[in-house]
Every structure is written in C-alpha cells, then in structure tokens.
Motif scaffolding. Structure first.
Motif, PDB file in Angstrom:
ATOM      1  N   SER A  55       0.866  -1.172   0.000  1.00  0.00           N
ATOM      2  CA  SER A  55       0.000   0.000   0.000  1.00  0.00           C
ATOM      3  C   SER A  55       0.903   1.223   0.000  1.00  0.00           C
ATOM      4  N   LEU A  56       0.308   2.387  -0.208  1.00  0.00           N
ATOM      5  CA  LEU A  56       1.062   3.634  -0.232  1.00  0.00           C
ATOM      6  C   LEU A  56       0.515   4.592   0.815  1.00  0.00           C
ATOM      7  N   GLY A  57       1.410   5.309   1.471  1.00  0.00           N
ATOM      8  CA  GLY A  57       1.024   6.396   2.355  1.00  0.00           C
ATOM      9  C   GLY A  57       1.617   7.688   1.842  1.00  0.00           C
ATOM     10  N   PHE A  58       0.812   8.739   1.741  1.00  0.00           N
ATOM     11  CA  PHE A  58       1.340  10.022   1.289  1.00  0.00           C
ATOM     12  C   PHE A  58       0.609  11.156   1.994  1.00  0.00           C
ATOM     13  N   THR A  59       1.172  12.356   1.904  1.00  0.00           N
ATOM     14  CA  THR A  59       0.680  13.475   2.703  1.00  0.00           C
ATOM     15  C   THR A  59       0.386  14.695   1.853  1.00  0.00           C
ATOM     16  N   SER A  60      -0.467  15.558   2.395  1.00  0.00           N
ATOM     17  CA  SER A  60      -0.721  16.881   1.841  1.00  0.00           C
ATOM     18  C   SER A  60      -0.770  17.879   2.992  1.00  0.00           C
ATOM     19  N   TYR A  61       0.213  18.748   3.058  1.00  0.00           N
ATOM     20  CA  TYR A  61       0.193  19.784   4.099  1.00  0.00           C
ATOM     21  C   TYR A  61      -0.849  20.838   3.775  1.00  0.00           C
ATOM     22  N   GLN A  62      -1.192  20.956   2.493  1.00  0.00           N
ATOM     23  CA  GLN A  62      -2.188  21.946   2.079  1.00  0.00           C
ATOM     24  C   GLN A  62      -3.555  21.623   2.679  1.00  0.00           C
ATOM     25  N   THR A  63      -3.944  20.349   2.628  1.00  0.00           N
ATOM     26  CA  THR A  63      -5.230  19.941   3.180  1.00  0.00           C
ATOM     27  C   THR A  63      -5.100  19.360   4.580  1.00  0.00           C
ATOM     28  N   GLY A  64      -3.860  19.165   5.054  1.00  0.00           N
ATOM     29  CA  GLY A  64      -3.663  18.586   6.372  1.00  0.00           C
ATOM     30  C   GLY A  64      -4.160  17.163   6.444  1.00  0.00           C
ATOM     31  N   ARG A  65      -3.652  16.293   5.554  1.00  0.00           N
ATOM     32  CA  ARG A  65      -4.126  14.924   5.474  1.00  0.00           C
ATOM     33  C   ARG A  65      -2.969  13.934   5.342  1.00  0.00           C
ATOM     34  N   LEU A  66      -3.122  12.807   6.003  1.00  0.00           N
ATOM     35  CA  LEU A  66      -2.348  11.607   5.721  1.00  0.00           C
ATOM     36  C   LEU A  66      -3.270  10.676   4.951  1.00  0.00           C
ATOM     37  N   TYR A  67      -2.869  10.303   3.740  1.00  0.00           N
ATOM     38  CA  TYR A  67      -3.665   9.429   2.887  1.00  0.00           C
ATOM     39  C   TYR A  67      -3.042   8.035   2.840  1.00  0.00           C
ATOM     40  N   LEU A  68      -3.876   7.010   2.840  1.00  0.00           N
ATOM     41  CA  LEU A  68      -3.447   5.637   2.645  1.00  0.00           C
ATOM     42  C   LEU A  68      -4.255   5.053   1.490  1.00  0.00           C
ATOM     43  N   PRO A  73     -10.916  -5.988  -1.012  1.00  0.00           N
ATOM     44  CA  PRO A  73     -11.208  -7.378  -1.398  1.00  0.00           C
ATOM     45  C   PRO A  73     -12.084  -7.483  -2.632  1.00  0.00           C
ATOM     46  N   ASP A  74     -12.767  -6.387  -2.985  1.00  0.00           N
ATOM     47  CA  ASP A  74     -13.602  -6.381  -4.179  1.00  0.00           C
ATOM     48  C   ASP A  74     -12.818  -6.000  -5.427  1.00  0.00           C
ATOM     49  N   GLY A  75     -11.499  -5.818  -5.256  1.00  0.00           N
ATOM     50  CA  GLY A  75     -10.660  -5.475  -6.397  1.00  0.00           C
ATOM     51  C   GLY A  75     -10.610  -4.003  -6.721  1.00  0.00           C
ATOM     52  N   LYS A  76     -11.298  -3.179  -5.941  1.00  0.00           N
ATOM     53  CA  LYS A  76     -11.287  -1.744  -6.171  1.00  0.00           C
ATOM     54  C   LYS A  76     -10.227  -1.055  -5.315  1.00  0.00           C
ATOM     55  N   LEU A  77      -9.865   0.146  -5.739  1.00  0.00           N
ATOM     56  CA  LEU A  77      -8.903   0.926  -4.973  1.00  0.00           C
ATOM     57  C   LEU A  77      -9.568   1.426  -3.693  1.00  0.00           C
ATOM     58  N   ALA A  78      -8.851   1.321  -2.580  1.00  0.00           N
ATOM     59  CA  ALA A  78      -9.356   1.786  -1.291  1.00  0.00           C
ATOM     60  C   ALA A  78      -8.537   2.986  -0.843  1.00  0.00           C
ATOM     61  N   LEU A  79      -9.192   4.105  -0.577  1.00  0.00           N
ATOM     62  CA  LEU A  79      -8.533   5.333  -0.132  1.00  0.00           C
ATOM     63  C   LEU A  79      -9.076   5.733   1.231  1.00  0.00           C
ATOM     64  N   HIS A  80      -8.166   5.956   2.183  1.00  0.00           N
ATOM     65  CA  HIS A  80      -8.551   6.402   3.514  1.00  0.00           C
ATOM     66  C   HIS A  80      -7.641   7.551   3.923  1.00  0.00           C
ATOM     67  N   GLU A  81      -8.156   8.426   4.783  1.00  0.00           N
ATOM     68  CA  GLU A  81      -7.367   9.595   5.169  1.00  0.00           C
ATOM     69  C   GLU A  81      -7.688  10.023   6.596  1.00  0.00           C
ATOM     70  N   ALA A  82      -6.735  10.714   7.193  1.00  0.00           N
ATOM     71  CA  ALA A  82      -6.911  11.266   8.531  1.00  0.00           C
ATOM     72  C   ALA A  82      -6.350  12.679   8.545  1.00  0.00           C
ATOM     73  N   GLN A  83      -6.939  13.524   9.377  1.00  0.00           N
ATOM     74  CA  GLN A  83      -6.542  14.925   9.441  1.00  0.00           C
ATOM     75  C   GLN A  83      -5.385  15.132  10.409  1.00  0.00           C
ATOM     76  N   TYR A  84      -4.340  15.788   9.902  1.00  0.00           N
ATOM     77  CA  TYR A  84      -3.209  16.228  10.706  1.00  0.00           C
ATOM     78  C   TYR A  84      -2.793  17.593  10.174  1.00  0.00           C
ATOM     79  N   PRO A  85      -2.684  18.591  11.028  1.00  0.00           N
ATOM     80  CA  PRO A  85      -2.324  19.924  10.529  1.00  0.00           C
ATOM     81  C   PRO A  85      -0.951  19.922   9.871  1.00  0.00           C
ATOM     82  N   GLN A  86      -0.891  20.402   8.644  1.00  0.00           N
ATOM     83  CA  GLN A  86       0.337  20.501   7.859  1.00  0.00           C
ATOM     84  C   GLN A  86       1.094  19.170   7.844  1.00  0.00           C
ATOM     85  N   ALA A  87       0.439  18.123   7.405  1.00  0.00           N
ATOM     86  CA  ALA A  87       1.081  16.811   7.297  1.00  0.00           C
ATOM     87  C   ALA A  87       2.217  16.878   6.279  1.00  0.00           C
ATOM     88  N   MET A  88       3.414  16.465   6.693  1.00  0.00           N
ATOM     89  CA  MET A  88       4.603  16.612   5.838  1.00  0.00           C
ATOM     90  C   MET A  88       5.306  15.263   5.649  1.00  0.00           C
TER      91      MET A  88
END
Length: 374
Positions: A55-68, A73-88
C-alpha cells in the motif's frame, strides 16, 4: 485509460480476529468532499498494489491529510485519510508510521495482530500512540535509524535533528555553511536519504547563510550534501528534494525542472531519467518502480522555473497526484490524480506487506471510543 471509482468507505468498521477474545472496533475517517475534490486513477492500479503486496502512504500539508491507498477485497482501490495539521514527512512499514506535522512528530501503530482484520477487509489499523511536540520548526523528511531512533529535517533551523525528551528538538548536524541555528530557513534544507539505517545525504535549495536566502537561488542553487564528510555531492540543481539511496545509486528529484534522476559519482552531475508534469516532492521505490508525488506549481515560490517551460513545450497542465514509474521502460505504469480543492502533495512511502489499511486521526470522533489493550 479507463477510470475506476474508489470503493466507498463504510460508516463503521468492526474487527474480526482469530484466536483472541479481545475484540476491537474502529470507523474510517471522513472522506474528502466529493464536490470539491475529484479523484481519478489508472485502470489496474488496485491490481498492481495487490500483486506487489503493498500500500502507499502520502501526505498533503495543504489539506492537512495523511492518505493511505490500498486494494480492497472487491478489487477496487481503497482510499482512507486522517486529518493532521500541515502533514509533511512520512516514513513507515507494516507495523508503524512516523509523520511530521505543524507542531509535532506523530508515531502511529498498527493495532491489529497477525490474522486479525477490521470489518473483515482491513488488515492494518494505524492509530496515533505518541505525539512529540516540537513547535513549528517546519519538519520535512524523516528517517528511521537501524537502532529504531527517529531523525528528521528541521527546515526552519537548517539542521538535522532527533526528538528530545525535554526540548523541542536535539540538533545532530548542520551544513558547514550554516553559521548558527536560527529560525530563518536560510537554505531550505528539505530532503533526507538513509543508507544502511543511518542518515547519509540531504538536499537543500542553496548554500545561503542569510534569512530566507534560498528564494533567490531557486533556479540553479540546489545541492546534495554528504552528512559524514560535508562534501557537496552535486550542485547546480533546481530546488532538489527527496534524495534516496536505492540499488547502489543516489537518486534525487530535481523539482524545479520536474525530473527524477541520479547523481553520477564520477562527475557529480545529475542524470535525468524521466520528466513528470508537476513539482516533485516525495520519492519511494519498490522493485523496478519509483513512486513520486506531483504538485501544481504554487503561485510565487514555485513559479518561473524550468518546469513551466517544459510543461508549455509538452502542451501539458501540471498535475497533483501520484505517479508510479517503471524504471526499466521509463514509462508511467500507474497514476492517481487529484483535481479541485487539493493542488499540493508532499511525501510518500511504500508500506510492504500491507493490503488495505485504514488510519484514525487524533481528533476524529471514532478515536474517543477506540480502545485496545495488550
């Protein structure tokens, strides 16, 4: 390429497990507003992640997000995120993620045991377990030493640091040309390469020793520095970021020109491998693939560079997203693109052995009642 739509997150996530009587319960964080952010990705991206067991983890300080992102299991892409101020800066593996934010370094732990799943689909649940307060020192990239200790780039004070139990940070190295530690972002020290579990190379926009001096050196002042010898390994770069030691080569993003390449150890010149339609920051590798994040050039600081001319030459608009490059062919194998409210990403890491992770933010509604014990 055909487009797929991300799998929708459920309203709640329940853990299922094997050989345990300690159930856990979690819920995925709120997803981005679909009316403001559009997400497209290449056909087969989910299958690629599944086939490589990553899997991949990446960040956006602009939106303050950590994305995973992973594969459901259905073969589709799964995207999840959590809020962190200025995630770098972000660094991690199957059991732990470190994240730099506006005022803290966060340690997230996977709380699921082997064979345990959340909601019968998620194999990892990353939960913040420690938040070391540093103050606003503009944390950029992170590294994990072989002894397990964390190191990180302190851009505001132009130095490499590690956490301190009492103070905001403990400086362990600074470039020779920086005369003193001051909250002035003199050279825009930003990237960190680890070699054999130790910090080895850093990137900086220039060798300036005055407050905010890097802004006038964006075109060709960039350098890569050997931490051990203080030797300049490469110079003349345009806003370099994310040096990485991989497969016997020192790789780097020449962000001002939109290029990924490596440094020739003989003549110390930058050898370009590929051009990307965006301002590059964040680089990771897996097998024969390089993974990097792209941003749209920010007004002022990141405009007026060679990247602008190359985009015009190729009749292309700048991207905000992720590209996965096949190093053997030089072609983009897969991609993910954001449009709308989000225009900038920062760092990225590969999570090996992780299929479909989720994470909880420290201020999420779910974390209040998400309790686990040993």
């Amino acid at each position: 390429m055909a487009k797929e739509k991300p799998a929708e997150a459920g309203k709640s996530v329940k853990a299922s497990q094997k050989n345990t009587t300690n159930p856990t319960q979690a819920a995925p964080p709120t997803q981005p507003d679909a009316a403001k952010i559009d997400i497209d990705f290449s056909h087969g991206l989910a299958a690629f992640l599944a086939a490589n067991d990553i899997s991949l983890g990446f960040t956006s300080y602009q939106t303050g997000r950590l994305y995973l992102i992973g594969s459901g299991p259905d073969g589709k892409l799964a995207l999840h995120e959590a809020q962190y101020p200025q995630a770098m800066g972000v660094a991690g593996d199957s059991e732990r993620i470190y994240l730099g934010t506006l005022t803290q370094v966060v340690r997230l732990e996977n709380v699921l045991a082997a064979g345990q799943t959340a909601n019968n689909v998620h194999d990892k649940v990353y939960v913040p377990r420690n938040m070391q307060t540093t103050g606003n020192i503009d944390i950029h990239e992170l590294g994990i030493r072989k002894n397990g200790r964390l190191v990180y780039i302190n851009t505001r004070y132009s130095c490499l640091c590690e956490p301190d139990i009492k103070h905001s940070f403990k400086p362990i190295w600074k470039p020779d040309f920086i005369s003193k530690l001051a909250p002035e972002d003199r050279c825009h020290l930003n990237g960190l390469a680890m070699v054999d579990g130790e910090p080895k190379y850093v990137s900086a926009v220039c060798c300036s020793d005055v407050v905010d001096g890097w802004r006038d050196r964006r075109h060709d002042g960039g350098v890569i520095i050997d931490i051990d010898s203080n030797e300049i390994m490469a110079e003349g770069l345009s806003m370099p970021h994310s040096p990485r030691w991989y497969d016997g080569k020192l790789w780097v993003l020449n962000s001002g020109s939109g290029e990924l390449g490596w440094i020739d150890p003989e003549d110390k010149n930058f050898q370009s491998v590929a051009f990307f339609p965006g301002f590059l920051r964040g680089l990771a590798f897996h097998g024969n693939f390089a993974v990097t994040t792209l941003s749209k050039p920010r007004h002022g600081r990141f405009e007026g560079l060679a990247l602008d001319d190359k985009l015009e030459e190729k009749d292309a608009d700048a991207w905000c997203g992720v590209h996965i490059l096949n190093l053997e062919t030089g072609n983009v194998a897969h991609w993910l693109r954001f449009d709308g409210a989000i225009t900038e990403l920062f760092d990225i890491c590969v999570l090996p052995g992780v299929r479909n992770p989720i994470t909880l933010g420290p201020n999420s509604a779910e974390i209040r009642d998400f309790i686990t014990f040993e």
